[in-house]
Write a protein that holds these residues in place. Structure first.
Motif, PDB file in Angstrom:
ATOM      1  N   ILE A   1     -29.275  31.262  20.391  1.00  0.00           N
ATOM      2  CA  ILE A   1     -29.937  29.963  20.342  1.00  0.00           C
ATOM      3  C   ILE A   1     -29.068  29.006  19.534  1.00  0.00           C
ATOM      4  N   LYS A   2     -28.530  29.514  18.397  1.00  0.00           N
ATOM      5  CA  LYS A   2     -27.648  28.703  17.557  1.00  0.00           C
ATOM      6  C   LYS A   2     -26.838  29.625  16.660  1.00  0.00           C
ATOM      7  N   TYR A   3     -25.778  29.063  16.077  1.00  0.00           N
ATOM      8  CA  TYR A   3     -25.001  29.804  15.094  1.00  0.00           C
ATOM      9  C   TYR A   3     -24.322  28.836  14.145  1.00  0.00           C
TER      10      TYR A   3
ATOM     11  N   GLU B   1     -19.164  24.394  12.114  1.00  0.00           N
ATOM     12  CA  GLU B   1     -19.750  24.661  13.431  1.00  0.00           C
ATOM     13  C   GLU B   1     -18.900  25.641  14.230  1.00  0.00           C
ATOM     14  N   GLU B   2     -17.625  25.755  13.906  1.00  0.00           N
ATOM     15  CA  GLU B   2     -16.702  26.664  14.597  1.00  0.00           C
ATOM     16  C   GLU B   2     -15.763  27.284  13.567  1.00  0.00           C
ATOM     17  N   ILE B   3     -14.972  28.277  13.994  1.00  0.00           N
ATOM     18  CA  ILE B   3     -13.943  28.826  13.125  1.00  0.00           C
ATOM     19  C   ILE B   3     -12.713  27.944  13.268  1.00  0.00           C
ATOM     20  N   ASP B   4     -12.330  27.306  12.176  1.00  0.00           N
ATOM     21  CA  ASP B   4     -11.158  26.435  12.152  1.00  0.00           C
ATOM     22  C   ASP B   4     -10.186  27.001  11.124  1.00  0.00           C
ATOM     23  N   THR B   5      -9.061  27.520  11.607  1.00  0.00           N
ATOM     24  CA  THR B   5      -8.089  28.133  10.705  1.00  0.00           C
ATOM     25  C   THR B   5      -7.123  27.118  10.103  1.00  0.00           C
ATOM     26  N   SER B   6      -7.129  25.880  10.586  1.00  0.00           N
ATOM     27  CA  SER B   6      -6.144  24.891  10.135  1.00  0.00           C
ATOM     28  C   SER B   6      -6.297  24.505   8.668  1.00  0.00           C
TER      29      SER B   6
ATOM     30  N   TRP C   1     -31.011  34.444  17.562  1.00  0.00           N
ATOM     31  CA  TRP C   1     -31.466  34.715  18.916  1.00  0.00           C
ATOM     32  C   TRP C   1     -32.987  34.650  18.913  1.00  0.00           C
ATOM     33  N   GLU C   2     -33.590  34.764  20.071  1.00  0.00           N
ATOM     34  CA  GLU C   2     -35.050  34.756  20.165  1.00  0.00           C
ATOM     35  C   GLU C   2     -35.655  35.923  19.397  1.00  0.00           C
ATOM     36  N   GLN C   3     -34.966  37.057  19.362  1.00  0.00           N
ATOM     37  CA  GLN C   3     -35.499  38.247  18.706  1.00  0.00           C
ATOM     38  C   GLN C   3     -35.271  38.273  17.201  1.00  0.00           C
ATOM     39  N   GLY C   4     -34.447  37.376  16.688  1.00  0.00           N
ATOM     40  CA  GLY C   4     -34.199  37.374  15.253  1.00  0.00           C
ATOM     41  C   GLY C   4     -32.855  36.767  14.922  1.00  0.00           C
ATOM     42  N   ASN C   5     -32.332  37.111  13.738  1.00  0.00           N
ATOM     43  CA  ASN C   5     -31.048  36.565  13.326  1.00  0.00           C
ATOM     44  C   ASN C   5     -30.217  37.644  12.655  1.00  0.00           C
ATOM     45  N   ALA C   6     -28.892  37.388  12.612  1.00  0.00           N
ATOM     46  CA  ALA C   6     -27.979  38.372  12.030  1.00  0.00           C
ATOM     47  C   ALA C   6     -26.749  37.668  11.480  1.00  0.00           C
TER      48      ALA C   6
END
Length: 163
Positions: free
Chosen positions: A112-114, A130-135, A149-154
């Protein structure tokens, strides 16, 4: 009189397998319906990878909150804790990349989101992205991806060595 008892006993014996066969058919039908609904239900959080386009690394699963339904219709809820992301990956071989390498996040199942966080060696969050930025990073850097996710988070941790 004996014949009457024999006939009653014989009819009882014949009726038992019929009753069991009907119960089995009903049970199979119900199980089939649960299997259909559980087809896309995970019993633990799905796997998350990061990729440089050439190599792929699996995330180390950290704390999570997860729920799923059982075949009997009951819901199981799991709350798992773990150490901080830097401690989870401290003994892992770091993923070698350059600061110009684009890193993509790949989900076994779309979330759903991260959110992405960076951590220092003192177990402190140093940034949220919001993203992996190595710069903007050099050397060994711990990235944490918090996924819902709908079932939970991790939470998933990654150790990168950025040149």
């Amino acid at each position: 009189m004996k014949t009457k008892y024999v006939l009653i006993l014989f009819s009882l014996i014949l009726s038992v397998p019929v009753g069991c066969a009907n119960e089995t058919e009903v049970s199979d039908e119900v199980s089939g319906k649960y299997e259909e609904t559980q087809e896309n239900i995970f019993k633990k959080p799905p796997t998350v990878f990061i990729s440089s386009g050439v190599e792929q690394v699996r995330g180390v699963l950290g704390p999570y909150s997860w729920s799923y339904c059982c075949n009997n219709g009951e819901t199981i809820g799991i709350e798992a804790s773990s150490d901080a992301p830097p401690n989870l990956v401290q003994n892992n071989e770091p993923f070698q990349v350059t600061s110009a390498t684009p890193i993509s996040i790949e989900f076994e199942t779309a979330p759903i989101k991260y959110q992405v966080k960076t951590w220092n060696e003192n177990n402190k969050v140093t940034g949220t992205y919001e993203e992996i930025d190595t710069s903007n990073h050099k050397g060994r850097t711990v990235f944490e991806i918090l996924v819902t996710w709908e079932q939970g988070n991790a939470s998933y941790s990654f150790l990168l060595d950025i040149e």
